[in-house]
Design a protein around this motif. Structure first.
Motif: not given
Length: 278
Positions: A171-174, A206-211, A216-217
């Protein structure tokens, strides 16, 4: 080095680097990455550099295309409807250099070898690289996303593995407030790098921001249900970043796998360490 996604954030990656199709590609493999949106969508310079070449005719199936020099490598932007830069022009990451084209139904005779509107984007090494490459008329094409993240982005703090049987959405936001607001999906077993972790208080998320080059979350955990298993990144322990550079000090993680029930404490620890290192 500053990095930017080469077009709008919500454009979809429709074909990756190195895909095998000898009927379409002279060397048998796709030389770049295809990203689709509408004709006229802005195209951005991925990195700071100098415009080396502007082609307004269809060479090698690229249609109108722009090549930007960035020192040891170049980026190429093909199937453009309009070109908005000139040769020898200096550009910054995120500068608009043209507009997306490639739609064979719009009457543009210089789309190149394209079956629909998209950007064909390449990262080209100036010399033969020691990683997987495809030889092109302009140099040695490599996997652009992987190359730029490896050499020019901060080191990821975690590696994630999708353990949810149905996969997870990117997703574009968490947030999943809008159920159909997502870029793509990661399939079960997919391994990816994580640049940041965010806990959403009061909701159990709990969200992770993709490298990645764009924002990208993915959801790591929801109310103790685990979707992603975390581990130390390849080559060492998770690191604490300060000012965009890797710190000499790092968070010491005693186990290779991080239990998600300890994640909130880990987040607080990392936030405290960031403050100490400023």
């Amino acid at each position: 080095m500053n990095l930017a996604f080469p077009t709008i954030q919500r454009a979809r990656v429709i074909q990756g680097f190195g895909n095998w199709n000898p009927k379409m590609y002279p060397g048998g493999r796709h030389m770049g990455i295809d990203i689709a949106a509408n004709v006229g969508t802005p195209i951005y310079a991925t990195c700071p550099g100098v415009v080396q070449d502007v082609q307004l005719v269809n060479l090698h199936g690229y249609g109108r295309h722009v090549i930007i020099q960035h020192g040891d490598f170049k980026t190429l932007y093909a199937h453009l409807h309009k070109v908005l830069v000139v040769e020898d022009q200096t550009v910054e990451a995120g500068a608009v250099i043209g507009e997306m084209g490639g739609d064979p139904s719009d009457g543009d005779p210089i789309d190149g070898a394209s079956t629909g509107p998209h950007l064909h984007w390449e990262v080209l090494s100036n010399k033969q690289p020691d990683v997987d490459f495809v030889k092109t008329p302009y140099g040695w094409a490599v996997d652009g996303f992987a190359y730029l993240l490896k050499y020019f982005a901060p080191r990821p703090i975690f590696t994630g593995k999708v353990v949810e049987n149905s996969g997870i959405r990117v997703r574009p936001v968490p947030s999943d407030a809008i159920k159909n607001d997502y870029f793509d999906s990661f399939s079960p077993g997919r391994i990816f790098e994580i640049a940041d972790i965010k806990a959403v208080d009061g909701k159990g998320y709990v969200w992770a921001r993709v490298n990645a080059l764009r924002i990208e979350w993915v959801c790591v955990e929801y109310q103790k249900r685990k979707y992603v298993e975390l581990s130390a990144p390849a080559g060492g322990q998770p690191s604490v970043e300060s000012g965009g550079k890797e710190s000499d000090q790092s968070a010491v993680i005693s186990e290779k796998l991080i239990r998600l029930d300890e994640l909130d404490g880990m987040i607080r620890y990392m936030q405290a360490r960031r403050k100490e290192l400023k």
